[in-house]
Design a protein around this motif. Structure first.
Motif, PDB file in Angstrom:
ATOM      1  N   THR A 157      -6.989   9.480   1.113  1.00 16.90           N
ATOM      2  CA  THR A 157      -7.866   8.275   2.552  1.00 16.90           C
ATOM      3  C   THR A 157      -7.203   8.482   3.680  1.00 16.90           C
ATOM      4  OG1 THR A 157      -6.571   6.949  -0.178  1.00 16.90           O
ATOM      5  CG2 THR A 157      -8.229   5.558   1.942  1.00 16.90           C
ATOM      6  N   THR A 158      -8.730   7.581   4.120  1.00 16.88           N
ATOM      7  CA  THR A 158      -8.487   8.192   6.004  1.00 16.88           C
ATOM      8  C   THR A 158      -8.211   6.869   6.411  1.00 16.88           C
ATOM      9  OG1 THR A 158     -10.322   7.024   5.660  1.00 16.88           O
ATOM     10  CG2 THR A 158     -10.771   9.519   5.529  1.00 16.88           C
TER      11      THR A 158
ATOM     12  N   VAL B 117       2.844   2.477   7.010  1.00 18.50           N
ATOM     13  CA  VAL B 117       2.403   2.902   5.112  1.00 18.50           C
ATOM     14  C   VAL B 117       2.564   4.194   6.022  1.00 18.50           C
ATOM     15  CG1 VAL B 117       1.213   3.628   3.115  1.00 18.50           C
ATOM     16  CG2 VAL B 117       1.409   1.276   4.626  1.00 18.50           C
ATOM     17  N   HIS B 118       1.457   5.190   6.498  1.00 21.56           N
ATOM     18  CA  HIS B 118       1.224   6.271   7.065  1.00 21.56           C
ATOM     19  C   HIS B 118       2.598   7.601   6.924  1.00 21.56           C
ATOM     20  CE1 HIS B 118      -0.553  10.471   8.473  1.00 21.56           C
ATOM     21  NE2 HIS B 118      -0.238   9.998   9.425  1.00 21.56           N
TER      22      HIS B 118
ATOM     23  N   LEU C  61      -6.650   6.080  -2.861  1.00 26.73           N
ATOM     24  CA  LEU C  61      -6.007   4.746  -2.348  1.00 26.73           C
ATOM     25  C   LEU C  61      -5.165   3.843  -3.414  1.00 26.73           C
ATOM     26  CD1 LEU C  61      -4.518   3.212   0.169  1.00 26.73           C
ATOM     27  CD2 LEU C  61      -6.309   1.827  -0.161  1.00 26.73           C
TER      28      LEU C  61
ATOM     29  N   LEU D 186       1.027  -1.447   0.278  1.00 23.99           N
ATOM     30  CA  LEU D 186       0.222  -0.250  -0.073  1.00 23.99           C
ATOM     31  C   LEU D 186       0.996   1.512   0.028  1.00 23.99           C
ATOM     32  CD1 LEU D 186      -3.076  -0.298   2.478  1.00 23.99           C
ATOM     33  CD2 LEU D 186      -3.207  -0.877   0.165  1.00 23.99           C
ATOM     34  N   LEU D 187       0.402   2.259  -0.895  1.00 25.77           N
ATOM     35  CA  LEU D 187       1.300   3.457  -1.088  1.00 25.77           C
ATOM     36  C   LEU D 187       0.826   4.533   0.284  1.00 25.77           C
ATOM     37  CD1 LEU D 187       2.157   3.700  -4.442  1.00 25.77           C
ATOM     38  CD2 LEU D 187       3.896   1.974  -2.890  1.00 25.77           C
TER      39      LEU D 187
ATOM     40  N   ASP E 182      -1.027   8.208   0.935  1.00 22.37           N
ATOM     41  CA  ASP E 182      -1.499   9.278  -0.032  1.00 22.37           C
ATOM     42  C   ASP E 182      -1.898  10.739   1.191  1.00 22.37           C
ATOM     43  OD1 ASP E 182      -4.720   9.709   0.394  1.00 22.37           O
ATOM     44  OD2 ASP E 182      -3.983   7.338  -0.410  1.00 22.37           O
ATOM     45  N   ASP E 183      -2.324  11.382   1.057  1.00 23.20           N
ATOM     46  CA  ASP E 183      -2.824  12.838   2.069  1.00 23.20           C
ATOM     47  C   ASP E 183      -4.664  12.240   2.589  1.00 23.20           C
ATOM     48  OD1 ASP E 183      -0.195  13.587   2.518  1.00 23.20           O
ATOM     49  OD2 ASP E 183      -0.434  15.246   0.835  1.00 23.20           O
TER      50      ASP E 183
HETATM   51  N1  TYC Z   1      -2.246   9.314   5.256  1.00 22.73           N
HETATM   52  C1  TYC Z   1      -3.589   9.070   5.574  1.00 22.73           C
HETATM   53  C2  TYC Z   1      -3.937  10.614   6.513  1.00 22.73           C
HETATM   54  O1  TYC Z   1      -2.961  10.686   7.055  1.00 22.73           O
HETATM   55  C3  TYC Z   1      -3.802   7.874   5.722  1.00 22.73           C
HETATM   56  C4  TYC Z   1      -2.678   6.737   4.354  1.00 22.73           C
HETATM   57  C5  TYC Z   1      -2.824   5.570   5.112  1.00 22.73           C
HETATM   58  C6  TYC Z   1      -3.337   6.687   3.116  1.00 22.73           C
HETATM   59  C7  TYC Z   1      -2.354   4.786   4.540  1.00 22.73           C
HETATM   60  C8  TYC Z   1      -2.735   5.757   2.800  1.00 22.73           C
HETATM   61  O2  TYC Z   1      -2.451   3.598   2.306  1.00 22.73           O
HETATM   62  C9  TYC Z   1      -2.677   4.076   3.653  1.00 22.73           C
HETATM   63  N2  TYC Z   1      -5.707  10.803   6.575  1.00 22.73           N
END
Ligand code: TYC
Length: 122
Positions: free
Chosen positions: A54-55, A81-82, A115, A48-49, A51-52
């Motif tokens: 996706t919850t 991942v976060h 995501l 998983l990558l 991103d800002d």
């Molecule tokens: N960074 C995202 C946030 O703070 C949470 C997140 C974690 C998103 C892991 C993608 O693969 C992921 N809402």
């Protein structure tokens, strides 16, 4: 260990070939032999990558639904991942990994999350 061409893998279906091993009409012959042992399959990490958008809750749901993780393990992977940008959900054979990636990407799109889920050869 030296590579023995007589033990080249027997390829099945969709797993990508390395280049140069011919094919129908290519004018090369494929040498085969009866195997004395079963080969271990190539294995692929599903990642998983971050991103800002996706919850965190959605990522935990994904890890529980498609990777059979407990709440605690899913939360640990999500936070990894976060904090680090990328993290491993599991290691699978090619077709299983490909199915997981497709399922996660379809589920994320359906819920309008950006995501990203990818696979890489181990
Ligand atoms: N960074 C995202 C946030 O703070 C949470 C997140 C974690 C998103 C892991 C993608 O693969 C992921 N809402």
């Amino acid at each position: 260990m030296a590579h023995d061409p007589l033990r080249a893998p027997l390829r099945a279906g969709k797993e990508p070939k390395k280049s140069g091993d011919g094919g129908p009409g290519s004018g090369t012959a494929l040498i085969t032999r009866t195997r004395q042992q079963t080969r271990r399959p190539n294995m692929y990490r599903v990642l998983l990558l971050n991103d800002d958008y996706t919850t965190q809750e959605f990522v935990v749901i994904v890890l529980r639904k498609y990777f059979n993780k407990s709440v605690e393990e899913a939360t640990r992977i999500m936070l990894h991942v976060h904090n680090h940008g990328v993290g491993e959900c599991g290691v699978y054979t090619y077709e299983v990994a490909e199915t997981k990636v497709t399922q996660v990407m379809d589920f994320a799109r359906k819920h309008q999350h950006p995501l990203q889920c990818i696979m890489e050869k181990k």
